[in-house]
Design an enzyme around this catalytic site. Structure first.
Site, short mmCIF file in Angstrom:
data_model
loop_
_atom_site.label_atom_id
_atom_site.label_comp_id
_atom_site.label_asym_id
_atom_site.label_seq_id
_atom_site.Cartn_x
_atom_site.Cartn_y
_atom_site.Cartn_z
CG ASP A 61 -21.43 -7.94 -40.01
OD1 ASP A 61 -21.65 -6.75 -40.28
OD2 ASP A 61 -20.38 -8.52 -40.32
CD GLU A 121 -17.03 -3.94 -41.57
OE1 GLU A 121 -16.02 -3.26 -41.78
OE2 GLU A 121 -17.15 -4.62 -40.53
ZN LIG Z 1 -17.24 -2.24 -37.61
#
Ligand SMILES: [Zn+2]
Length: 385
Positions: free
Chosen positions: A81, A143
């Protein structure tokens, strides 16, 4: 036949062209499936066994791609992401890689989609029969928002390998330490009433005054508990970041809230520190007849600490010529550590590019990055130990 370099640049373009923003705000949040599909296709064509693992959240998946089998092995890990972006602040389309002045511009070029293209380049021609220990490529979801992907892996508890590299942008310098992060909202609940008579209420603002005094004392205590000269700021820190409460000068303040951010040194952990903070605040407020409530602004990340003597630390120091250091941001490393891996953060691109308009990856980091990955695969997968 495209050259190896052309193939690598094409992979970077493909990855950037597949938006995969993650955000705690539903208005921004997107699926990462198009990136996962691309990686699944590319790694299966390389002979990897590909396991796409959907998360509880629709549209979000992790990917585990494995070449070879057996004990030990090397895990190359990254998140799929990116953060949201404001295209108006960019000089080119964030989802279309532009090359200007030896740099590739695009959202996720540095942080950190390009890393997967480097892994693809480093594994070109590699065959499962050559491997004494498995090579695992891990691609996680979310993340940047919640670390939900890494949390799911840690919860599942399936071991992936012994040595791991997370390819976050470190300008190709190994990192073995980072602080943990905890963010908490503290709410003081009082009772409002007319300002002319203090006995008509219980002032939450005055309660917060007592809370802040106690927090500052606690902060000094935390600073005294441990020091680590590997960090630029060698102590645990706490920042008072936002406060709001009350509505009128002529009303006793009924509610007040304060947001704090703690960055804890290795050796401390999020969960016990959060408990300590909550108990401290609740006790101060109980003493003056006020109630408290708490929200974790996000679940928190534990510190990363990989022993200086770990083989992956020694190997990456030898390959880069740089001592393994500490960084000021959090990563998924603590979750991989929970799964029994020694983790180093090491990748091309500079962290000051991350989360910025006109994010770029300097071209001169690519070839050395691929070489480092090839050398790590040789050492941890091709050689019997
Ligand atoms: Zn990163």
């Amino acid at each position: 036949m495209p050259t190896a370099e052309q193939a690598l640049l094409k992979d970077i373009r493909e990855l950037i062209a597949r938006p995969s923003i993650s955000s705690v705000s539903p208005d921004w949040d997107q699926s990462n499936e198009r990136v996962i599909e691309f990686l699944a296709e590319r790694f299966s064509s390389r002979g990897f066994r590909v396991d796409v693992q959907p998360l509880d959240t629709p549209g979000k998946s992790n990917l585990v791609a494995t070449l070879g089998a057996g004990e030990g092995g090397l895990v190359l890990s990254g998140h799929t992401d990116t953060v949201p972006c404001d295209p108006g602040l960019w000089h080119s389309d964030p989802f279309e890689v532009q090359e200007r002045g030896q740099k590739l511009y695009g959202l996720g070029t540095a942080d950190m989609k390009s890393f997967f293209a480097l892994v693809l380049a480093a594994t070109d021609g590699l065959r499962a029969e050559q491997l004494k220990h498995p090579l695992v490529v891990l691609a996680t979801a979310d993340e940047e928002s919640s670390m939900r992907g890494a949390r799911a892996l840690a919860r599942a508890g399936a071991p992936l390998g012994r040595h791991a590299v997370i390819g976050e942008p470190t300008s190709l310098r190994p990192v073995r330490l980072h602080k943990g992060i905890l963010m908490e909202r503290i709410r003081v609940i009082g009772r409002s009433g007319h300002s002319s008579n203090p006995a008509l209420g219980n002032n939450a603002l005055e309660g917060m005054h007592a809370v802040i005094a106690a927090l500052l004392t606690w902060r000094s205590d935390l600073e005294g508990r441990a020091q680590d000269p590997d960090f630029e700021v060698p102590v645990t820190t706490m920042n008072l970041g936002r406060i709001s409460g009350g509505d009128n000068p002529n009303r006793i303040c009924g509610q007040c809230e304060l947001d704090v951010d703690l960055r804890m040194l290795p050796g401390m952990q999020c969960a016990p520190l959060r408990t300590e903070l909550r108990e401290l605040v609740a006790e101060v407020l109980r003493g003056i007849g006020l109630d408290s409530a708490f929200d974790a602004l996000f679940e928190g990340v534990d510190p990363m600490t990989t022993p200086a003597v770990a083989p992956i630390v020694k190997a990456t120091e030898a390959l880069t010529g740089a001592p393994a250091g500490a960084v000021a941001y959090g990563t998924e490393a603590p979750y991989l550590t929970q799964l029994g891996m020694d983790v180093v953060v090491l990748g091309p691109g500079a962290i000051d590019q991350a989360h910025q308009p006109d994010e770029y990856l300097a071209l001169d980091g690519i070839e050395p990055g691929v070489e480092i990955l090839r050398a790590l695969i040789r050492q941890f997968c091709l050689q019997a130990d």
